[in-house]
Design a protein around this motif. Structure first.
Motif, short mmCIF file in Angstrom:
data_model
loop_
_atom_site.label_atom_id
_atom_site.label_comp_id
_atom_site.label_asym_id
_atom_site.label_seq_id
_atom_site.Cartn_x
_atom_site.Cartn_y
_atom_site.Cartn_z
N LYS A 203 0.82 -1.22 0.00
CA LYS A 203 0.00 0.00 0.00
C LYS A 203 0.85 1.28 0.00
CE LYS A 203 -3.46 2.03 3.18
NZ LYS A 203 -4.77 2.16 2.60
N THR A 204 1.96 1.26 0.76
CA THR A 204 2.79 2.47 0.85
C THR A 204 3.43 2.79 -0.49
OG1 THR A 204 3.29 1.71 3.07
CG2 THR A 204 4.57 3.57 2.28
N VAL A 205 3.93 1.76 -1.16
CA VAL A 205 4.54 1.97 -2.48
C VAL A 205 3.50 2.59 -3.42
CG1 VAL A 205 5.58 0.81 -4.48
CG2 VAL A 205 6.12 0.02 -2.16
N LEU A 206 2.29 2.04 -3.37
CA LEU A 206 1.22 2.52 -4.25
C LEU A 206 0.83 3.97 -3.92
CD1 LEU A 206 -1.03 -0.66 -4.38
CD2 LEU A 206 0.14 0.40 -6.31
N GLU A 207 0.64 4.23 -2.64
CA GLU A 207 0.18 5.59 -2.28
C GLU A 207 1.26 6.64 -2.55
OE1 GLU A 207 -1.70 5.42 1.60
OE2 GLU A 207 -3.56 4.75 0.64
N ASN A 208 2.52 6.27 -2.33
CA ASN A 208 3.60 7.23 -2.63
C ASN A 208 3.65 7.58 -4.11
OD1 ASN A 208 4.34 7.36 0.02
ND2 ASN A 208 6.09 5.97 -0.16
N ALA A 209 3.32 6.59 -4.94
CA ALA A 209 3.37 6.83 -6.40
C ALA A 209 2.35 7.89 -6.83
CB ALA A 209 3.12 5.53 -7.15
N HIS A 244 -6.02 14.62 -3.34
CA HIS A 244 -6.02 13.51 -2.38
C HIS A 244 -5.99 12.20 -3.16
CE1 HIS A 244 -7.06 11.19 1.20
NE2 HIS A 244 -7.88 10.51 0.42
N ALA A 245 -5.10 11.27 -2.77
CA ALA A 245 -5.06 9.94 -3.41
C ALA A 245 -4.82 8.88 -2.35
CB ALA A 245 -3.95 9.90 -4.46
N SER A 246 -5.63 7.84 -2.35
CA SER A 246 -5.43 6.75 -1.38
C SER A 246 -5.74 5.41 -2.03
CB SER A 246 -6.32 6.96 -0.15
OG SER A 246 -7.66 7.03 -0.56
N TYR A 247 -5.19 4.32 -1.44
CA TYR A 247 -5.40 2.98 -1.99
C TYR A 247 -6.56 2.30 -1.28
CZ TYR A 247 -4.46 -1.76 -3.62
OH TYR A 247 -4.57 -3.00 -4.20
N ASN A 248 -7.52 1.84 -2.05
CA ASN A 248 -8.65 1.08 -1.53
C ASN A 248 -8.32 -0.41 -1.79
OD1 ASN A 248 -11.05 -0.35 -1.31
ND2 ASN A 248 -12.31 1.36 -2.06
N ALA A 249 -7.87 -1.09 -0.71
CA ALA A 249 -7.39 -2.47 -0.86
C ALA A 249 -8.52 -3.42 -1.23
CB ALA A 249 -6.70 -2.91 0.41
N ASP A 250 -9.75 -3.15 -0.75
CA ASP A 250 -10.87 -4.04 -1.07
C ASP A 250 -11.15 -4.05 -2.57
OD1 ASP A 250 -11.15 -4.60 1.59
OD2 ASP A 250 -12.67 -3.04 1.93
N GLU A 251 -11.07 -2.86 -3.18
CA GLU A 251 -11.34 -2.75 -4.61
C GLU A 251 -10.07 -2.92 -5.45
OE1 GLU A 251 -14.32 -2.56 -5.85
OE2 GLU A 251 -15.45 -2.10 -4.03
N GLY A 252 -8.92 -2.87 -4.82
CA GLY A 252 -7.65 -2.99 -5.54
C GLY A 252 -7.40 -1.79 -6.45
N ARG A 253 -7.65 -0.58 -5.92
CA ARG A 253 -7.46 0.59 -6.78
C ARG A 253 -7.03 1.82 -5.99
NH1 ARG A 253 -14.00 1.04 -7.52
NH2 ARG A 253 -14.37 2.30 -5.66
N ILE A 254 -6.25 2.67 -6.65
CA ILE A 254 -5.96 4.02 -6.14
C ILE A 254 -7.15 4.88 -6.50
CG2 ILE A 254 -4.59 6.10 -6.65
CD1 ILE A 254 -2.95 4.39 -4.88
N GLU A 255 -7.60 5.71 -5.57
CA GLU A 255 -8.71 6.62 -5.84
C GLU A 255 -8.19 8.05 -5.71
OE1 GLU A 255 -12.00 3.47 -4.11
OE2 GLU A 255 -11.67 5.32 -2.99
N MET A 256 -8.36 8.82 -6.74
CA MET A 256 -7.82 10.18 -6.74
C MET A 256 -8.97 11.18 -6.72
SD MET A 256 -4.48 11.06 -8.94
CE MET A 256 -5.04 12.04 -10.30
N HIS A 257 -8.83 12.18 -5.86
CA HIS A 257 -9.90 13.17 -5.66
C HIS A 257 -9.37 14.59 -5.68
CE1 HIS A 257 -12.73 10.12 -3.96
NE2 HIS A 257 -11.62 9.55 -3.56
N LEU A 258 -10.30 15.53 -5.90
CA LEU A 258 -10.05 16.95 -5.62
C LEU A 258 -11.00 17.30 -4.48
CD1 LEU A 258 -9.80 18.25 -9.28
CD2 LEU A 258 -7.97 18.37 -7.57
N VAL A 259 -10.46 17.80 -3.38
CA VAL A 259 -11.28 18.06 -2.20
C VAL A 259 -11.51 19.56 -2.08
CG1 VAL A 259 -11.47 17.68 0.29
CG2 VAL A 259 -10.15 16.09 -1.11
#
Ligand code: AVI
Length: 324
Positions: A203-209, A244-259
């Motif tokens: 997860k950390t590798v993914l979120e850092n990317a 904002h970007a975070s990894y959703n492990a249940d769905e297996g995806r990075i989710e990117m947002h504008l907050v």
């Protein structure tokens, strides 16, 4: 299609109309979970920012895929065979195509397809200079919509759709299957698909990317609002949003947002868009697959995995698929 002669290249212009973009963006902003289509990231500035992302230390995808291409290009070329017509939807700067072009036997033509006209022409001109014997036939189009593959001067043995960069990861499974089906149809019964797929990992590798320390991904995300301001007469204040970007492990995806940083009302032409403080606009999903999961997805599109190439860490994969 309107051909426009540029130096020795003829650009096939099938760019979507601005009115389609306006409708698509407004309809995404009218739903309960507001969304903006990620394909609109890629205007001239967005494409340049994406190229900068690909160079970032945290963004392992491009480097890893390029390493796979450089190591295995000869095997890939052997699997694809001689005299192929190589079509690349979403070609961008055509960076990963070069190892393949260096090894392919007598490629008939290369067709880069991209929505960013300036970026497409830059890349096509560069390839034209590097491979003077190769016919380069750029098509400016949104590959999500139907586009025509130009006919090359020489007859091809088969059409290969080259879809690197894990762009397939930006599609939800149902849309990914639809897209794979379209690519299968475009390549014909004798053709194939060479595709880059990012794999699940820590997860950390993914979120850092997707949260780089230089803030390039944040600028890339926010540029979508800048583009709306410019192309659709919007008045978004970029300083009132954060990436904002975070990894959703249940769905297996990075989710990117504008907050949204506060309660605010913006306009797109005559239309009002309201956002509450902390409300998220979803701008992108980036799915990370397992090899088994991707093979199942591909089979639903009538495609079978013929060969898989990967890196030592099994972080990324390039798969050769053909119609079942
Ligand atoms: C183009 N696509 C595969 C990129 C990705 O990793 O999903 C787009 C991107 N978004 C943020 N960084 C890169």
């Amino acid at each position: 299609m309107q051909p426009a002669q540029i130096v020795s290249l003829t650009l096939r212009d099938q760019h979507p109309r601005a009115v389609d973009m306006r409708e698509e963006i407004l309809s995404g902003l009218r739903t309960a979970q507001k969304t903006l289509p990620c394909k609109y990231f890629y205007d001239t500035r967005g494409s340049k920012l994406f190229d900068a992302i690909c160079e970032l230390p945290e963004y392992y995808l491009t480097r890893t895929e390029l390493g796979i291409m450089e190591t295995h290009a000869a095997n890939m070329a052997a699997a694809l065979g001689a005299d192929v017509l190589l079509v690349e939807p979403g070609s961008g700067s055509s960076l990963k195509t070069r190892p393949l072009l260096d090894h392919l036997s007598r490629p008939v033509a290369y067709v880069p397809v991209d929505i960013s006209r300036a970026h497409l022409l830059d890349a096509a001109n560069r390839l034209n200079r590097l491979y003077p014997d190769l016919e380069v036939l750029p098509v400016c189009a949104d590959f999500n919509q139907s586009f025509e593959i130009p006919t090359p001067r020489r007859r091809a043995s088969r059409t290969i759709m080259y879809f690197p960069g894990s762009t397939i990861g930006n599609f939800e499974p149902k849309s990914a299957i639809q897209l794979l089906k379209r690519l299968r149809r475009l390549s014909g019964s004798e053709g194939g698909l060479l595709i880059g797929v990012d794999l699940r990992k820590d997860k950390t590798v993914l979120e850092n990317a997707y949260n780089d320390s230089e803030g390039v991904t944040a600028a890339f995300n926010l540029n979508l609002l800048q583009r709306i301001n410019r192309d659709l007469e919007g008045d978004f204040d970029l300083a009132r949003f954060r990436h904002h970007a975070s990894y959703n492990a249940d769905e297996g995806r990075i989710e990117m947002h504008l907050v949204s940083l506060d309660n605010q009302t913006m306009h797109i032409g005559e239309e009002c868009v309201r956002l509450r403080e902390n409300e998220h606009i979803l701008t992108e999903y980036s799915y990370k697959h397992t090899l088994t999961g991707f093979a199942v997805l591909a089979s639903k599109a009538g495609l079978a995995v013929q060969q898989v190439w990967s890196d030592d860490r099994r972080w990324f994969s390039v798969l050769y698929l053909s119609a079942v």
